[in-house]
Motif scaffolding. Structure first.
Motif, PDB file in Angstrom:
ATOM      1  N   PHE A  20      10.960  10.558   6.050  1.00  0.00           N
ATOM      2  CA  PHE A  20      11.014  10.567   7.483  1.00  0.00           C
ATOM      3  C   PHE A  20      11.790   9.485   7.960  1.00  0.00           C
ATOM      4  N   PRO A  21      12.257   9.704   9.119  1.00  0.00           N
ATOM      5  CA  PRO A  21      13.072   8.799   9.994  1.00  0.00           C
ATOM      6  C   PRO A  21      11.793   7.635  10.286  1.00  0.00           C
ATOM      7  N   SER A  22      12.612   6.319  10.275  1.00  0.00           N
ATOM      8  CA  SER A  22      11.856   5.393  10.601  1.00  0.00           C
ATOM      9  C   SER A  22      11.756   5.366  12.079  1.00  0.00           C
ATOM     10  N   TRP A  23      10.559   4.747  12.679  1.00  0.00           N
ATOM     11  CA  TRP A  23      10.293   4.828  13.922  1.00  0.00           C
ATOM     12  C   TRP A  23      11.130   3.801  14.657  1.00  0.00           C
TER      13      TRP A  23
ATOM     14  N   THR B   7       0.747  -1.238  -0.020  1.00  0.00           N
ATOM     15  CA  THR B   7       0.050   0.078  -0.123  1.00  0.00           C
ATOM     16  C   THR B   7       0.979   1.475   0.046  1.00  0.00           C
ATOM     17  N   ILE B   8       1.887   1.072   0.695  1.00  0.00           N
ATOM     18  CA  ILE B   8       3.087   2.243   0.689  1.00  0.00           C
ATOM     19  C   ILE B   8       3.384   2.452  -0.558  1.00  0.00           C
ATOM     20  N   LEU B   9       3.940   1.626  -1.124  1.00  0.00           N
ATOM     21  CA  LEU B   9       4.629   1.701  -2.545  1.00  0.00           C
ATOM     22  C   LEU B   9       3.463   2.247  -3.501  1.00  0.00           C
TER      23      LEU B   9
ATOM     24  N   LYS C 241      17.685   5.844  10.011  1.00  0.00           N
ATOM     25  CA  LYS C 241      17.428   5.514   8.443  1.00  0.00           C
ATOM     26  C   LYS C 241      16.093   6.008   8.246  1.00  0.00           C
ATOM     27  N   VAL C 242      16.028   6.630   6.913  1.00  0.00           N
ATOM     28  CA  VAL C 242      14.775   6.874   6.285  1.00  0.00           C
ATOM     29  C   VAL C 242      13.868   5.820   5.962  1.00  0.00           C
ATOM     30  N   SER C 243      12.457   5.907   6.690  1.00  0.00           N
ATOM     31  CA  SER C 243      11.614   4.761   6.442  1.00  0.00           C
ATOM     32  C   SER C 243      11.297   4.144   5.149  1.00  0.00           C
ATOM     33  N   CYS C 244      11.453   4.841   4.278  1.00  0.00           N
ATOM     34  CA  CYS C 244      11.300   4.532   2.823  1.00  0.00           C
ATOM     35  C   CYS C 244      12.124   3.823   2.181  1.00  0.00           C
ATOM     36  N   ASP C 245      13.654   3.950   2.868  1.00  0.00           N
ATOM     37  CA  ASP C 245      14.732   3.190   2.596  1.00  0.00           C
ATOM     38  C   ASP C 245      14.896   1.772   3.144  1.00  0.00           C
TER      39      ASP C 245
ATOM     40  N   ILE D 272       8.049  -9.494  18.541  1.00  0.00           N
ATOM     41  CA  ILE D 272       8.062  -8.148  18.730  1.00  0.00           C
ATOM     42  C   ILE D 272       8.695  -7.189  17.596  1.00  0.00           C
ATOM     43  N   ALA D 273       9.523  -7.709  16.924  1.00  0.00           N
ATOM     44  CA  ALA D 273      10.233  -6.946  15.933  1.00  0.00           C
ATOM     45  C   ALA D 273       9.326  -6.745  14.862  1.00  0.00           C
ATOM     46  N   LEU D 274       8.398  -7.801  14.350  1.00  0.00           N
ATOM     47  CA  LEU D 274       7.653  -7.540  13.456  1.00  0.00           C
ATOM     48  C   LEU D 274       6.556  -6.682  13.833  1.00  0.00           C
ATOM     49  N   LEU D 275       5.877  -6.687  15.022  1.00  0.00           N
ATOM     50  CA  LEU D 275       4.824  -5.856  15.389  1.00  0.00           C
ATOM     51  C   LEU D 275       5.463  -4.444  15.346  1.00  0.00           C
ATOM     52  N   GLU D 276       6.885  -4.178  15.809  1.00  0.00           N
ATOM     53  CA  GLU D 276       7.125  -2.783  15.569  1.00  0.00           C
ATOM     54  C   GLU D 276       7.587  -2.169  14.239  1.00  0.00           C
ATOM     55  N   LEU D 277       7.740  -3.235  13.310  1.00  0.00           N
ATOM     56  CA  LEU D 277       7.612  -2.821  11.768  1.00  0.00           C
ATOM     57  C   LEU D 277       6.161  -2.709  11.214  1.00  0.00           C
TER      58      LEU D 277
END
Length: 83
Positions: free
Chosen positions: A37-40, A24-26, A45-49, A74-79
């Motif tokens: 924007f910075p990744s959360w 959806t983002i793409l 890193k920039v979120s789109c990169d 947990i990491a996938l929830l954060e993603l």
């Protein structure tokens, strides 16, 4: 709910959610351009990169390694939040 933490079905579902969100983002980025924007999750890193293919390969269910599978959950929830 903690009994679900790190279970393969949950990880598979989260991986699908991240993939769907990225699609959806793409789609939006193809029309409006990238939002730089910075990744959360990775603020350096920039979120789109972010290389989501590599991240999804790394954060996966590992048979017999409950601790890593829980960490991946947990990491996938954060993603999902990051997307």
């Amino acid at each position: 709910m903690t009994h679900l933490l790190g279970r393969q079905a949950c990880l598979d579902s989260l991986r699908k959610d991240v993939t769907d969100l990225q699609g959806t983002i793409l789609d939006v980025m193809s029309r409006a351009g990238p939002a730089r924007f910075p990744s959360w999750k990775f603020p350096d890193k920039v979120s789109c990169d972010l290389d989501l293919v590599t991240l999804l390969e790394h954060y996966d269910f590992v048979e017999g390694d409950e601790e890593f599978s829980q960490h991946s959950h947990i990491a996938l929830l954060e993603l999902v939040v990051d997307r």
